[in-house]
Enzyme design. Structure first.
Site, short mmCIF file in Angstrom:
data_model
loop_
_atom_site.label_atom_id
_atom_site.label_comp_id
_atom_site.label_asym_id
_atom_site.label_seq_id
_atom_site.Cartn_x
_atom_site.Cartn_y
_atom_site.Cartn_z
N LYS A 54 6.36 -52.43 -14.34
CA LYS A 54 7.81 -52.55 -14.27
C LYS A 54 8.24 -53.24 -12.98
O LYS A 54 9.12 -54.12 -13.00
CB LYS A 54 8.45 -51.17 -14.39
N GLN A 98 10.46 -42.21 -13.57
CA GLN A 98 9.34 -42.26 -14.52
C GLN A 98 8.99 -40.86 -15.01
O GLN A 98 8.80 -39.94 -14.22
CB GLN A 98 8.12 -42.90 -13.84
N ASP A 121 17.43 -46.44 -18.40
CA ASP A 121 16.59 -45.90 -19.47
C ASP A 121 17.43 -45.59 -20.71
O ASP A 121 16.90 -45.46 -21.81
CB ASP A 121 15.89 -44.63 -19.00
#
Length: 284
Positions: A54, A98, A121
């Site tokens: 990422k 995460q 997200d």
């Protein structure tokens, strides 16, 4: 019939190039490059790989990447305080924590602490609620990526019967909302569903997200169905496999995503698209 492959790597590259071009244009107009903060707590090996990818891709498209790595012993209060600082930082347009988190940290508290305008997200209740109301802003990345892949088939989704296997907050539920917004008739299946094979056989579109290797059998797939396999599992031989028996399903489907190389690359691509969108929304 042999299914055509929905190549997630190729589509993700296209999306990434589009984002990079829009970031460059944004900077040329005098705006700051979007900034993405990725927070990693602990040393989960898979999470470290995901985070590294990422961050690398974020920099590749011209965005600013902010790395925050913490030991697994970090307290929940300390993590929430770190999120508060990122919420207040004008250089940070997107925040991603995460998952999974260490067991002593409540992921729901963490997700709800993130500013909805920076929730790239797409998991915050505000953003999920916007999706429910057919007015999405920042959309959950994996279902968003699945919808982008479905566009590649060139087939209209209107009126199709879509069967979603799995009801997780990350994939199944938002995927059903995305398909409903596309005017599919949607059935969500889960562990208590009766006659799962029979229901799956009704699907013009089948999305599998159960986390069980080769769970969906080839003879569950109706001829000509579009199959999107969200699962990423480690097989007995150590190789990555999906939730669908790929070879058997490929003989019946019209389109199918491979594992690896299908949905996975799309998740990161849509994360970048969400980060750019968050910056644009901040601009007004």
């Amino acid at each position: 019939m042999t299914a055509r492959i929905l190549d997630g790597k190729a589509v993700a590259q296209t999306v990434t190039q589009e984002v990079a071009a829009r970031v460059a244009a944004r900077v040329a107009e005098g705006h700051a490059p979007p900034g993405l903060a990725v927070v990693l707590v602990g040393e989960n090996a898979a999470s470290q790989v995901y985070v590294r990818n990422k961050r690398r891709t974020t920099e590749h498209v011209g965005m600013r990447s902010f790395a925050y790595d913490y030991q697994a012993t970090l307290s929940e209060d300390a993590l929430l305080a770190a999120i508060d600082r990122l919420n207040a930082n004008p250089d940070v347009h997107g925040i991603l924590v995460q998952l999974p988190l260490p067991k002593h940290i409540d992921p729901e508290k963490v997700v709800e602490r993130i500013d909805p305008g920076k929730d790239v997200d797409g998991f915050h209740p505000y953003n999920v609620g916007r999706l429910v109301l057919k007015s999405p802003t920042l959309r959950p990345c994996t279902p968003f990526g699945c919808m982008r892949l479905l566009q590649e088939t060139g087939e209209s989704l209107v009126g199709k019967h879509a069967v979603v296997i799995g009801q997780s907050n990350i994939v199944g539920r938002p995927m059903a909302l995305e398909l409903l917004m596309a005017r599919c008739t949607v059935t969500i299946c889960h562990s208590a569903t009766r006659d799962l094979p029979g229901i799956v056989r009704q699907g013009d579109v089948v999305v599998a997200g159960v986390g069980r290797p080769r769970f969906v059998q080839g003879d569950w797939i109706r001829d000509g169905a579009i199959v999107v396999d969200v699962g990423i599992n480690r097989g007995e031989d150590g190789k990555l496999v999906g939730d669908v028996d790929f070879e058997a399903a490929k003989a019946r489907a019209s389109w199918i995503t491979p594992v690896p190389g299908g949905v996975g690359p799309m998740t990161i691509a849509m994360l970048l698209a969400n980060t750019l969108r968050a910056a644009e929304l901040r601009d007004g």
